[in-house]
Enzyme design. Structure first.
Site, PDB file in Angstrom:
ATOM      1  N   THR A  10       3.297  -4.537   7.394  1.00 44.74           N
ATOM      2  CA  THR A  10       4.560  -3.837   7.688  1.00 44.74           C
ATOM      3  C   THR A  10       4.385  -2.327   7.852  1.00 44.74           C
ATOM      4  O   THR A  10       5.371  -1.592   7.812  1.00 44.74           O
ATOM      5  CB  THR A  10       5.595  -4.093   6.565  1.00 44.74           C
ATOM      6  OG1 THR A  10       5.082  -3.594   5.318  1.00 44.74           O
ATOM      7  CG2 THR A  10       5.936  -5.570   6.437  1.00 44.74           C
ATOM      8  N   TRP A  11       3.152  -1.865   8.056  1.00 45.50           N
ATOM      9  CA  TRP A  11       2.944  -0.427   8.220  1.00 45.50           C
ATOM     10  C   TRP A  11       3.756   0.090   9.408  1.00 45.50           C
ATOM     11  O   TRP A  11       3.707  -0.485  10.496  1.00 45.50           O
ATOM     12  CB  TRP A  11       1.453  -0.156   8.408  1.00 45.50           C
ATOM     13  CG  TRP A  11       1.072   1.293   8.376  1.00 45.50           C
ATOM     14  CD1 TRP A  11       1.765   2.316   7.792  1.00 45.50           C
ATOM     15  CD2 TRP A  11      -0.115   1.886   8.917  1.00 45.50           C
ATOM     16  NE1 TRP A  11       1.083   3.503   7.941  1.00 45.50           N
ATOM     17  CE2 TRP A  11      -0.075   3.269   8.638  1.00 45.50           C
ATOM     18  CE3 TRP A  11      -1.209   1.372   9.625  1.00 45.50           C
ATOM     19  CZ2 TRP A  11      -1.069   4.151   9.041  1.00 45.50           C
ATOM     20  CZ3 TRP A  11      -2.212   2.246  10.011  1.00 45.50           C
ATOM     21  CH2 TRP A  11      -2.144   3.617   9.721  1.00 45.50           C
TER      22      TRP A  11
ATOM     23  N   ASP B  12       2.950  -7.950   3.202  1.00 46.22           N
ATOM     24  CA  ASP B  12       2.259  -6.797   2.624  1.00 46.22           C
ATOM     25  C   ASP B  12       2.987  -5.506   2.972  1.00 46.22           C
ATOM     26  O   ASP B  12       3.369  -5.284   4.119  1.00 46.22           O
ATOM     27  CB  ASP B  12       0.831  -6.736   3.159  1.00 46.22           C
ATOM     28  CG  ASP B  12       0.094  -5.494   2.667  1.00 46.22           C
ATOM     29  OD1 ASP B  12      -0.405  -5.526   1.524  1.00 46.22           O
ATOM     30  OD2 ASP B  12       0.046  -4.488   3.407  1.00 46.22           O
TER      31      ASP B  12
ATOM     32  N   TYR C 289       4.602   3.446   2.911  1.00 46.41           N
ATOM     33  CA  TYR C 289       5.095   3.091   4.242  1.00 46.41           C
ATOM     34  C   TYR C 289       6.531   3.590   4.401  1.00 46.41           C
ATOM     35  O   TYR C 289       7.494   2.944   3.958  1.00 46.41           O
ATOM     36  CB  TYR C 289       5.030   1.591   4.474  1.00 46.41           C
ATOM     37  CG  TYR C 289       3.641   0.987   4.448  1.00 46.41           C
ATOM     38  CD1 TYR C 289       2.496   1.788   4.379  1.00 46.41           C
ATOM     39  CD2 TYR C 289       3.458  -0.391   4.483  1.00 46.41           C
ATOM     40  CE1 TYR C 289       1.234   1.234   4.356  1.00 46.41           C
ATOM     41  CE2 TYR C 289       2.191  -0.956   4.465  1.00 46.41           C
ATOM     42  CZ  TYR C 289       1.083  -0.136   4.394  1.00 46.41           C
ATOM     43  OH  TYR C 289      -0.170  -0.688   4.365  1.00 46.41           O
TER      44      TYR C 289
ATOM     45  N   GLN D 212      -8.274  -5.095  -0.472  1.00 47.13           N
ATOM     46  CA  GLN D 212      -7.716  -5.029   0.880  1.00 47.13           C
ATOM     47  C   GLN D 212      -8.450  -3.930   1.649  1.00 47.13           C
ATOM     48  O   GLN D 212      -8.436  -2.774   1.256  1.00 47.13           O
ATOM     49  CB  GLN D 212      -6.215  -4.727   0.823  1.00 47.13           C
ATOM     50  CG  GLN D 212      -5.559  -4.743   2.183  1.00 47.13           C
ATOM     51  CD  GLN D 212      -4.079  -4.435   2.139  1.00 47.13           C
ATOM     52  OE1 GLN D 212      -3.613  -3.485   2.739  1.00 47.13           O
ATOM     53  NE2 GLN D 212      -3.315  -5.250   1.409  1.00 47.13           N
TER      54      GLN D 212
ATOM     55  N   TYR E 290      -6.883  -5.689   6.706  1.00 50.14           N
ATOM     56  CA  TYR E 290      -5.800  -5.061   7.445  1.00 50.14           C
ATOM     57  C   TYR E 290      -6.293  -4.549   8.799  1.00 50.14           C
ATOM     58  O   TYR E 290      -7.484  -4.370   9.004  1.00 50.14           O
ATOM     59  CB  TYR E 290      -5.118  -3.956   6.637  1.00 50.14           C
ATOM     60  CG  TYR E 290      -5.874  -2.665   6.394  1.00 50.14           C
ATOM     61  CD1 TYR E 290      -5.874  -1.634   7.333  1.00 50.14           C
ATOM     62  CD2 TYR E 290      -6.532  -2.437   5.182  1.00 50.14           C
ATOM     63  CE1 TYR E 290      -6.533  -0.435   7.097  1.00 50.14           C
ATOM     64  CE2 TYR E 290      -7.186  -1.240   4.936  1.00 50.14           C
ATOM     65  CZ  TYR E 290      -7.178  -0.243   5.899  1.00 50.14           C
ATOM     66  OH  TYR E 290      -7.832   0.954   5.657  1.00 50.14           O
TER      67      TYR E 290
END
Length: 278
Positions: A21-22, A50, A55, A164, A192
């Site tokens: 969801t960045w 995530d 963010y 991650q 990611y």
């Protein structure tokens, strides 16, 4: 076909593909599409979502609450704390802020976003306290390299359930030492930017393999990352069509010849290099 699943240390089971969801929740004109894509992803089995307090300073977490608040019990929610907040004195407030933004009473997984000046032993202690208090179910780290992981274990962090990291066709450095370390210690990888934020979609080798398997170049890049057992990929999608494309990648099988083509076009580094970050 069903998504493969990955079992975390301690028994949690998650799908091998989740949703990142960045930069989501930051533009009003995209909000309805982003909400629809998150809901579509959950319908397709991509129930790991995530996010991070970084963010949009909580904007992504608020979006997730709006999109999926009514489906909380189906989700595996992951968030991350700033390094400066991963201390005894600050981690509880940081976690509670994320819980408020997400509209939930617990996180399924809470990560140290990257290593900062707070001693790892203090972060481990803080994470264990959050777990004991029922605010988080599991804890882990993000962007920690092999030597960092050695130090984490030495600091009492053997309860870490994931690292991650940035890992994709053009970021293969972890294959030399970090991925073997994580496999040896039975710590699953969360990858990611598996398509390098879309920049991996115009390479001739990807075009060639995509044509052979009846896929898009982005799907080939994603399934290449997903080929590892014990790996969870978290691509981002801001439209229903994109999330469906991501999900379909998990059903694609690359042949040995396809993998050899990609290996020749995107060779791993000849020597170790520091873990890269975005």
């Amino acid at each position: 076909m069903h998504l493969k699943h990955v079992t975390l240390p301690g028994g949690g089971v998650v799908p091998s593909m989740g949703q990142g969801t960045w930069k989501m929740g930051e533009r009003a004109e995209r909000r309805s599409d982003e909400i629809a894509s998150l809901r579509a992803g959950v319908e397709l089995g991509m129930t790991l979502v995530d996010t991070a307090e970084m963010y949009g300073d909580g904007a992504a977490e608020v979006l997730i609450c709006e999109a999926l608040g009514d489906r909380r019990d189906e989700l595996f929610l992951v968030s991350k704390a700033y390094p400066q907040n991963a201390s005894r004195s600050r981690v509880t407030a940081a976690c509670e802020a994320s819980l408020k933004w997400l509209g939930t009473d617990r996180l399924d997984l809470y990560l140290l976003h990257w290593r900062g000046s707070v001693p790892l032993a203090e972060t481990v202690e803080a994470m264990k306290a959050l777990k004991s208090a029922g605010k988080i179910r599991h804890w882990g780290v993000s962007n920690l390299d092999t030597n960092d992981m050695d130090q984490l274990v030495a600091a009492g962090g053997d309860g870490c359930v994931t690292d991650q990291i940035l890992y994709n066709l053009v970021r293969r450095g972890p294959e030399l030492d970090l991925l073997p370390w994580l496999a040896q210690h039975k710590v699953p990888v969360m990858a990611y930017s598996p398509v390098e934020q879309g920049r991996l979609t115009s390479h001739p080798a990807l075009d060639k393999v995509a044509a052979q398997v009846g896929a898009t170049p982005a799907q080939v890049a994603l399934v290449w990352t997903l080929r590892h057992d014990g790996l969870i990929a978290i691509p981002k999608a801001s439209s229903i069509a994109h999330v469906r494309e991501n999900r379909a990648a998990a059903d694609i099988v690359l042949s040995d010849a396809d993998l050899a083509t990609l290996d020749a076009a995107f060779p791993r580094p000849a020597s170790r290099r520091p873990l890269e970050m975005l």
